[in-house]
Scaffold this active site. Structure first.
Site, PDB file in Angstrom:
ATOM      1  N   MET A   1      27.684 -65.674   0.544  1.00  9.92           N
ATOM      2  CA  MET A   1      27.515 -67.002   1.134  1.00  9.92           C
ATOM      3  C   MET A   1      26.250 -67.043   1.992  1.00  9.92           C
ATOM      4  SD  MET A   1      31.260 -68.552   1.762  1.00  9.92           S
ATOM      5  CE  MET A   1      31.611 -67.802   3.333  1.00  9.92           C
ATOM      6  N   GLY A   2      25.420 -66.001   1.899  1.00 15.17           N
ATOM      7  CA  GLY A   2      24.139 -66.012   2.604  1.00 15.17           C
ATOM      8  C   GLY A   2      24.244 -65.629   4.073  1.00 15.17           C
TER       9      GLY A   2
ATOM     10  N   PHE B   1      22.270 -63.249   5.635  1.00 16.04           N
ATOM     11  CA  PHE B   1      22.451 -61.825   5.385  1.00 16.04           C
ATOM     12  C   PHE B   1      22.421 -60.946   6.622  1.00 16.04           C
ATOM     13  CE2 PHE B   1      20.466 -62.642   0.990  1.00 16.04           C
ATOM     14  CZ  PHE B   1      21.689 -63.065   0.521  1.00 16.04           C
TER      15      PHE B   1
ATOM     16  N   HIS C   1      25.636 -57.116   3.671  1.00 19.14           N
ATOM     17  CA  HIS C   1      25.191 -57.695   2.398  1.00 19.14           C
ATOM     18  C   HIS C   1      24.142 -56.792   1.740  1.00 19.14           C
ATOM     19  CE1 HIS C   1      26.261 -61.594   4.570  1.00 19.14           C
ATOM     20  NE2 HIS C   1      26.988 -61.676   3.479  1.00 19.14           N
TER      21      HIS C   1
ATOM     22  N   ASP D   1      36.286 -57.610   3.313  1.00 18.04           N
ATOM     23  CA  ASP D   1      37.222 -58.640   2.859  1.00 18.04           C
ATOM     24  C   ASP D   1      38.186 -57.970   1.885  1.00 18.04           C
ATOM     25  OD1 ASP D   1      35.840 -61.290   3.916  1.00 18.04           O
ATOM     26  OD2 ASP D   1      34.286 -59.945   3.189  1.00 18.04           O
TER      27      ASP D   1
ATOM     28  N   GLN E   1      40.403 -60.056  -0.443  1.00 14.47           N
ATOM     29  CA  GLN E   1      39.553 -60.708  -1.453  1.00 14.47           C
ATOM     30  C   GLN E   1      39.253 -59.742  -2.601  1.00 14.47           C
ATOM     31  OE1 GLN E   1      36.034 -63.248  -0.414  1.00 14.47           O
ATOM     32  NE2 GLN E   1      34.881 -61.409  -0.878  1.00 14.47           N
TER      33      GLN E   1
ATOM     34  N   SER F   1      28.581 -62.651   9.045  1.00 15.12           N
ATOM     35  CA  SER F   1      27.684 -63.786   9.323  1.00 15.12           C
ATOM     36  C   SER F   1      28.236 -64.605  10.480  1.00 15.12           C
ATOM     37  CB  SER F   1      27.554 -64.673   8.086  1.00 15.12           C
ATOM     38  OG  SER F   1      27.161 -63.897   6.974  1.00 15.12           O
TER      39      SER F   1
HETATM   40  P1  AMP Z   1      30.074 -63.298   2.479  1.00 18.18           P
HETATM   41  O1  AMP Z   1      28.645 -63.728   2.422  1.00 18.18           O
HETATM   42  O2  AMP Z   1      30.623 -63.194   3.860  1.00 18.18           O
HETATM   43  O3  AMP Z   1      30.954 -64.074   1.528  1.00 18.18           O
HETATM   44  O4  AMP Z   1      30.104 -61.801   1.944  1.00 18.18           O
HETATM   45  C1  AMP Z   1      29.521 -61.445   0.718  1.00 18.18           C
HETATM   46  C2  AMP Z   1      29.937 -60.047   0.386  1.00 18.18           C
HETATM   47  O5  AMP Z   1      29.513 -59.163   1.428  1.00 18.18           O
HETATM   48  C3  AMP Z   1      31.454 -59.861   0.263  1.00 18.18           C
HETATM   49  O6  AMP Z   1      31.733 -58.992  -0.826  1.00 18.18           O
HETATM   50  C4  AMP Z   1      31.822 -59.235   1.584  1.00 18.18           C
HETATM   51  O7  AMP Z   1      32.987 -58.433   1.522  1.00 18.18           O
HETATM   52  C5  AMP Z   1      30.600 -58.375   1.851  1.00 18.18           C
HETATM   53  N1  AMP Z   1      30.503 -58.050   3.276  1.00 18.18           N
HETATM   54  C6  AMP Z   1      30.518 -58.923   4.314  1.00 18.18           C
HETATM   55  N2  AMP Z   1      30.453 -58.245   5.482  1.00 18.18           N
HETATM   56  C7  AMP Z   1      30.393 -56.925   5.175  1.00 18.18           C
HETATM   57  C8  AMP Z   1      30.307 -55.729   5.937  1.00 18.18           C
HETATM   58  N3  AMP Z   1      30.280 -55.742   7.277  1.00 18.18           N
HETATM   59  N4  AMP Z   1      30.270 -54.559   5.275  1.00 18.18           N
HETATM   60  C9  AMP Z   1      30.318 -54.517   3.919  1.00 18.18           C
HETATM   61  N5  AMP Z   1      30.382 -55.619   3.142  1.00 18.18           N
HETATM   62  C10 AMP Z   1      30.427 -56.805   3.757  1.00 18.18           C
END
Ligand code: AMP
Length: 276
Positions: free
Chosen positions: A21-22, A24, A28, A141, A144, A177
Site C-alpha cells: 500500500m506504499g 515504504f 517493504h 501481517d 493475512q 507505515s
Molecule cells: P502494506 O503496505 O502495509 O500493505 O505492507 C505490504 C507488505 O509489507 C505486506 O506483505 C506486509 O506484511 C509487509 N510488511 C509491512 N511491515 C513489515 C515489517 N515491519 N516487516 C516485514 N514486512 C512488513
C-alpha cells in the site's frame, strides 16, 4: 500489465511480485530485496485498497508519497511499479469477492469485519494482473499471510508465496507505515508490544508452555503502559489460527493494541529468533 507480464513469461522470465500500500519503510524494502533474488524481474504494486478498510478506518488519511516510494523502489532494483487507481481496480458493476472463510474469523477478523475479504480479493486481482511466479509477503501481517496461502491453495492459484521476517526499528517497534501516526508519548507506549513479545519469548525459553499464563503476563505488561487498549492478545496454532492452551504445536503470539488512536499489530512465533 497482463500483456507485458505474459510477454516476459513467454521469454522464460521469472516474475517476483511484492504487493504493497506504499509509504515504504525498511520492511517493504526487505521484501523487495528478497524478490530481487528470487526472480529475473521484480514487480511491485502500490495501491491503498479501499475494500480492506472498514467504515471509520484510516482510508483517507493513510500516508501516501508516490515520488518518495518510486525513488526507494528504484534504489532496490524494482523493475516495474503497478500503480492503479480505484476506477481501474473497482469499475462500475464490480461485484465479485474472494472470501477465505475460517482463518479470517479470529484475531483481526473480529475487530475488522470485511478486512480480509478486501485483502484476498485485491490479492487475487493483482495476481491475475501481474501474473507472478512468486509473491513475497511480510510475517508482520501474520493472519493475512495465512489467509493468502489458504486462498492460493484452495483456488489452485499457480504461484509460490514467501513469508519474510518482521523488520523492526532499533528500539524494537515493528515497522509500519502507520507508525507516523504515533506522537512522542504514544511511541513510548507502542514499545510495549515488542517488549511483551520478548517477555513471552523469555517465559517460553525457560520452559513455560501454558498459554494462559504467558498471556496473563503479556496483558499485564501492556496494560501497565499509558494510552494502551488491548484489542486482542492470543496464542494460536500457526496453521489454523485457533486458540491453543498448551504450546506443543507451532504457535504464534499475536497482538493488536490501540496506542492512543493508532491500532498496532505485532506477533512472535515461539521458537523463532526475536531481534529486539
Ligand atoms: P502494506 O503496505 O502495509 O500493505 O505492507 C505490504 C507488505 O509489507 C505486506 O506483505 C506486509 O506484511 C509487509 N510488511 C509491512 N511491515 C513489515 C515489517 N515491519 N516487516 C516485514 N514486512 C512488513
Amino acid at each position: 500489465m497482463q500483456e507485458f507480464s505474459e510477454s516476459l513469461r513467454l521469454q522464460g522470465q521469472k516474475i517476483a511480485f511484492v504487493p504493497t500500500m506504499g509509504y515504504f519503510h525498511e520492511g517493504h524494502l526487505s521484501l523487495m530485496r528478497e524478490g530481487k533474488g528470487r526472480g529475473d524481474c521484480l514487480f511491485i504494486s502500490i495501491y491503498v485498497n479501499p475494500t480492506q478498510f472498514g467504515p471509520g478506518e484510516d482510508l483517507e488519511s493513510y500516508p501516501r508519497d508516490f515520488e518518495r516510494d518510486r525513488n526507494l523502489a528504484e534504489s532496490v532494483g524494482v523493475d516495474v511499479i503497478f500503480y492503479p487507481d480505484n476506477t481501474e481496480m473497482y469499475p462500475e458493476h464490480f461485484q465479485t469477492f474472494v472470501s477465505v472463510e475460517k482463518v479470517t474469523l479470529y484475531l483481526c477478523g473480529l475487530s475488522r469485519p470485511g478486512h480480509f475479504r478486501g485483502v484476498t480479493t485485491i490479492c487475487a486481482k493483482l495476481f491475475n494482473i501481474v501474473k507472478p511466479h512468486v509473491a513475497i509477503f511480510g510475517k508482520k501481517d501474520f493472519q493475512q499471510l495465512i489467509a493468502i496461502r489458504r486462498m492460493i491453495q484452495d483456488l489452485n492459484m499457480d504461484l509460490e508465496v514467501i513469508g519474510m521476517p518482521i523488520v523492526r526499528e532499533p528500539d524494537g517497534l515493528a515497522m509500519s507505515s502507520r507508525n507516523v501516526y504515533l506522537k512522542e508519548q504514544a511511541r513510548d507506549s507502542a514499545l510495549s508490544l515488542s517488549r511483551s513479545l520478548k517477555l513471552a519469548k523469555e517465559m517460553y525459553d525457560t520452559g513455560e508452555r501454558c498459554a494462559s499464563r504467558i498471556l496473563e503476563d503479556v496483558k499485564k505488561f501492556i496494560e501497565g503502559h499509558s494510552y494502551t487498549r488491548i484489542d486482542y492478545a492470543k496464542i494460536c496454532d500457526t496453521t489454523n489460527l485457533e486458540d491453543i492452551e498448551h504450546l506443543e504445536r507451532e504457535s504464534v503470539l499475536a497482538l493488536a493494541v490501540r496506542v492512543s488512536s493508532t491500532r498496532l499489530i505485532d506477533n512472535y512465533v515461539f521458537g523463532d529468533v526475536l531481534t529486539i
